[in-house]
Design a protein around this motif. Structure first.
Motif, PDB file in Angstrom:
ATOM      1  N   LEU A  25      -3.071  11.347 -10.439  1.00  0.00           N
ATOM      2  CA  LEU A  25      -3.183  10.416 -11.552  1.00  0.00           C
ATOM      3  C   LEU A  25      -3.019   8.977 -11.060  1.00  0.00           C
ATOM      4  CD1 LEU A  25      -1.082  12.197 -14.324  1.00  0.00           C
ATOM      5  CD2 LEU A  25      -3.568  12.207 -14.003  1.00  0.00           C
ATOM      6  N   LYS A  26      -3.753   8.082 -11.668  1.00  0.00           N
ATOM      7  CA  LYS A  26      -3.658   6.666 -11.285  1.00  0.00           C
ATOM      8  C   LYS A  26      -2.279   6.129 -11.633  1.00  0.00           C
ATOM      9  CE  LYS A  26      -5.808   2.133 -11.960  1.00  0.00           C
ATOM     10  NZ  LYS A  26      -6.876   1.357 -12.660  1.00  0.00           N
ATOM     11  N   LYS A  27      -1.708   5.362 -10.711  1.00  0.00           N
ATOM     12  CA  LYS A  27      -0.400   4.757 -10.948  1.00  0.00           C
ATOM     13  C   LYS A  27      -0.560   3.665 -12.014  1.00  0.00           C
ATOM     14  CE  LYS A  27       3.526   3.110  -8.190  1.00  0.00           C
ATOM     15  NZ  LYS A  27       4.066   4.250  -7.452  1.00  0.00           N
ATOM     16  N   VAL A  28       0.287   3.668 -13.005  1.00  0.00           N
ATOM     17  CA  VAL A  28       0.199   2.702 -14.102  1.00  0.00           C
ATOM     18  C   VAL A  28       1.420   1.796 -14.082  1.00  0.00           C
ATOM     19  CG1 VAL A  28       0.058   2.388 -16.596  1.00  0.00           C
ATOM     20  CG2 VAL A  28      -1.134   4.310 -15.519  1.00  0.00           C
ATOM     21  N   ARG A  29       1.179   0.517 -13.940  1.00  0.00           N
ATOM     22  CA  ARG A  29       2.233  -0.486 -13.991  1.00  0.00           C
ATOM     23  C   ARG A  29       1.716  -1.704 -14.764  1.00  0.00           C
ATOM     24  NH1 ARG A  29       4.564   3.320 -12.459  1.00  0.00           N
ATOM     25  NH2 ARG A  29       6.124   3.515 -10.777  1.00  0.00           N
ATOM     26  N   LEU A  30       2.642  -2.515 -15.257  1.00  0.00           N
ATOM     27  CA  LEU A  30       2.259  -3.738 -15.945  1.00  0.00           C
ATOM     28  C   LEU A  30       1.481  -4.658 -15.015  1.00  0.00           C
ATOM     29  CD1 LEU A  30       5.643  -4.571 -17.714  1.00  0.00           C
ATOM     30  CD2 LEU A  30       3.547  -3.827 -18.858  1.00  0.00           C
ATOM     31  N   TYR A  31       0.622  -5.498 -15.598  1.00  0.00           N
ATOM     32  CA  TYR A  31      -0.012  -6.545 -14.805  1.00  0.00           C
ATOM     33  C   TYR A  31       1.080  -7.525 -14.368  1.00  0.00           C
ATOM     34  CZ  TYR A  31      -4.469  -4.757 -16.490  1.00  0.00           C
ATOM     35  OH  TYR A  31      -5.532  -3.950 -16.763  1.00  0.00           O
ATOM     36  N   LYS A  32       0.914  -8.090 -13.182  1.00  0.00           N
ATOM     37  CA  LYS A  32       1.969  -8.935 -12.611  1.00  0.00           C
ATOM     38  C   LYS A  32       2.349 -10.088 -13.539  1.00  0.00           C
ATOM     39  CE  LYS A  32      -0.087  -9.585  -8.586  1.00  0.00           C
ATOM     40  NZ  LYS A  32      -1.110  -8.525  -8.526  1.00  0.00           N
ATOM     41  N   ASP A  33       1.365 -10.691 -14.194  1.00  0.00           N
ATOM     42  CA  ASP A  33       1.656 -11.828 -15.074  1.00  0.00           C
ATOM     43  C   ASP A  33       2.460 -11.411 -16.302  1.00  0.00           C
ATOM     44  OD1 ASP A  33       0.357 -13.499 -13.339  1.00  0.00           O
ATOM     45  OD2 ASP A  33      -1.497 -13.614 -14.497  1.00  0.00           O
ATOM     46  N   ASP A  34       2.330 -10.145 -16.704  1.00  0.00           N
ATOM     47  CA  ASP A  34       3.128  -9.652 -17.824  1.00  0.00           C
ATOM     48  C   ASP A  34       4.523  -9.241 -17.363  1.00  0.00           C
ATOM     49  OD1 ASP A  34       1.022  -9.942 -19.634  1.00  0.00           O
ATOM     50  OD2 ASP A  34       0.222  -7.944 -19.179  1.00  0.00           O
ATOM     51  N   PHE A  35       4.627  -8.859 -16.119  1.00  0.00           N
ATOM     52  CA  PHE A  35       5.880  -8.344 -15.581  1.00  0.00           C
ATOM     53  C   PHE A  35       6.822  -9.448 -15.123  1.00  0.00           C
ATOM     54  CE2 PHE A  35       8.255  -6.595 -11.877  1.00  0.00           C
ATOM     55  CZ  PHE A  35       9.036  -5.690 -12.571  1.00  0.00           C
ATOM     56  N   ALA A  36       6.275 -10.471 -14.477  1.00  0.00           N
ATOM     57  CA  ALA A  36       7.099 -11.528 -13.871  1.00  0.00           C
ATOM     58  C   ALA A  36       6.738 -12.895 -14.428  1.00  0.00           C
ATOM     59  CB  ALA A  36       6.920 -11.527 -12.351  1.00  0.00           C
TER      60      ALA A  36
ATOM     61  N   GLU B  19       0.837  -1.208   0.000  1.00  0.00           N
ATOM     62  CA  GLU B  19       0.000   0.000   0.000  1.00  0.00           C
ATOM     63  C   GLU B  19       0.873   1.259   0.000  1.00  0.00           C
ATOM     64  OE1 GLU B  19      -3.265  -0.061  -0.514  1.00  0.00           O
ATOM     65  OE2 GLU B  19      -2.880  -2.217  -0.743  1.00  0.00           O
ATOM     66  N   ASP B  20       1.994   1.213   0.716  1.00  0.00           N
ATOM     67  CA  ASP B  20       2.923   2.346   0.724  1.00  0.00           C
ATOM     68  C   ASP B  20       3.465   2.609  -0.683  1.00  0.00           C
ATOM     69  OD1 ASP B  20       2.623   2.592   3.464  1.00  0.00           O
ATOM     70  OD2 ASP B  20       4.418   1.421   3.928  1.00  0.00           O
ATOM     71  N   LEU B  21       3.788   1.528  -1.395  1.00  0.00           N
ATOM     72  CA  LEU B  21       4.350   1.663  -2.737  1.00  0.00           C
ATOM     73  C   LEU B  21       3.295   2.108  -3.747  1.00  0.00           C
ATOM     74  CD1 LEU B  21       6.733  -1.425  -2.764  1.00  0.00           C
ATOM     75  CD2 LEU B  21       7.331   0.973  -2.453  1.00  0.00           C
ATOM     76  N   LYS B  22       2.059   1.714  -3.522  1.00  0.00           N
ATOM     77  CA  LYS B  22       0.980   2.203  -4.375  1.00  0.00           C
ATOM     78  C   LYS B  22       0.767   3.702  -4.168  1.00  0.00           C
ATOM     79  CE  LYS B  22      -1.703  -2.101  -4.681  1.00  0.00           C
ATOM     80  NZ  LYS B  22      -2.974  -2.786  -4.311  1.00  0.00           N
ATOM     81  N   TRP B  23       1.002   4.155  -2.948  1.00  0.00           N
ATOM     82  CA  TRP B  23       0.806   5.565  -2.586  1.00  0.00           C
ATOM     83  C   TRP B  23       1.863   6.466  -3.204  1.00  0.00           C
ATOM     84  CZ3 TRP B  23       4.246   8.576   0.272  1.00  0.00           C
ATOM     85  CH2 TRP B  23       3.755   9.815   0.707  1.00  0.00           C
ATOM     86  N   ARG B  24       3.122   5.996  -3.267  1.00  0.00           N
ATOM     87  CA  ARG B  24       4.220   6.852  -3.726  1.00  0.00           C
ATOM     88  C   ARG B  24       4.159   7.068  -5.235  1.00  0.00           C
ATOM     89  NH1 ARG B  24       7.760   5.467  -7.047  1.00  0.00           N
ATOM     90  NH2 ARG B  24       8.673   7.546  -6.768  1.00  0.00           N
ATOM     91  N   TYR B  25       4.682   8.200  -5.639  1.00  0.00           N
ATOM     92  CA  TYR B  25       4.820   8.528  -7.061  1.00  0.00           C
ATOM     93  C   TYR B  25       5.956   9.532  -7.190  1.00  0.00           C
ATOM     94  CZ  TYR B  25       2.751  13.161  -6.311  1.00  0.00           C
ATOM     95  OH  TYR B  25       2.531  14.450  -5.898  1.00  0.00           O
ATOM     96  N   ALA B  26       6.374   9.807  -8.399  1.00  0.00           N
ATOM     97  CA  ALA B  26       7.439  10.781  -8.613  1.00  0.00           C
ATOM     98  C   ALA B  26       6.850  12.181  -8.480  1.00  0.00           C
ATOM     99  CB  ALA B  26       8.065  10.594  -9.992  1.00  0.00           C
ATOM    100  N   THR B  27       7.051  12.783  -7.326  1.00  0.00           N
ATOM    101  CA  THR B  27       6.473  14.084  -7.016  1.00  0.00           C
ATOM    102  C   THR B  27       7.067  15.164  -7.915  1.00  0.00           C
ATOM    103  OG1 THR B  27       6.211  13.367  -4.725  1.00  0.00           O
ATOM    104  CG2 THR B  27       6.033  15.725  -5.162  1.00  0.00           C
ATOM    105  N   LYS B  28       6.195  15.928  -8.556  1.00  0.00           N
ATOM    106  CA  LYS B  28       6.634  16.980  -9.479  1.00  0.00           C
ATOM    107  C   LYS B  28       6.680  18.358  -8.822  1.00  0.00           C
ATOM    108  CE  LYS B  28       6.799  13.875 -12.669  1.00  0.00           C
ATOM    109  NZ  LYS B  28       8.119  13.325 -13.063  1.00  0.00           N
TER     110      LYS B  28
END
Length: 214
Positions: free
Chosen positions: A194-205, A5-14
């Protein structure tokens, strides 16, 4: 898992607000980085914590990264520009002291390290040291998120300026990556909501359990 949850919260602050990060929390982040994984345990990089607005402004002059000047604290990760016998000896002495052992008992370990590192060029060792600094950067990002402190990792900076202003060359160091710390300015940061965008886990790993799972 709270960490996720902490990692979902973080983003590159502008855009950072003017709120300052406490010395206590900065110390916690530094301690976390100091405990990072590092090859051979030698930690071939150092961190410089800049919290002076005038110095930050000077460091950020001409950079597209406005966070350098406006963040609460700027962490500068600086890698060894070479590996010396003196650095290896210092590390071996520290190991002996911390583990309450005789430095002579570490002779084989010392010879192994020396033979491995001193046989390489300064360029090779600087590249290796830089990668160790990036491991520390990753730890700092996670530690900051855990403390709900915003951060921005940055490479787009004038390393020559940083090395000169901070006196890194005289210390045998070169700046390689930065981390701005502070608190997000939600109203003025276009990236904040903005919603955090990352690959789906099955595509990533890819999980490989048997031959053919590739």
């Amino acid at each position: 898992m709270e960490l996720i949850e902490d990692l979902k919260w973080r983003y590159a602050t502008k855009k950072f607000s003017t709120e300052k990060v406490s010395d206590e929390n900065v110390t916690k982040i530094i301690e976390a980085v100091n405990l990072s994984a590092t090859s051979i345990g030698i930690q071939p990089y150092r961190i410089f914590v800049v919290e002076n607005p005038e110095i930050q402004k000077e460091l950020g002059e001409g950079s597209f990264n406005g966070q350098i000047a406006e963040c609460s604290h700027l962490l500068v990760f600086a890698a060894f520009d070479s590996i010396t016998q003196e650095a290896i000896d210092s590390y071996i002495n520290l190991v002996a002291s911390e583990r309450d052992s005789d430095v002579n008992d570490l002779a084989d370990f010392k010879n192994m390290i020396s033979g491995y590192l001193l046989a390489r060029t300064d360029e090779e060792n600087f590249f290796w040291s830089s990668k160790q600094a990036y491991i520390g950067l990753g730890t700092a990002l996670v530690a900051a998120a855990n403390l709900k402190i915003d951060s921005t990792p940055m490479e787009g900076f004038d390393s020559e300026r940083f090395d000169s202003v901070l006196g890194l060359r005289e210390k045998g160091l070169k700046s390689v990556v930065l981390l701005a710390l502070g608190y997000r300015d939600v109203e003025n940061d276009w990236n904040a909501n903005l919603k955090k965008v990352r690959l789906y886990k099955d595509d990533f790993a890819t999980v490989i359990k048997k031959i053919g799972d590739r």
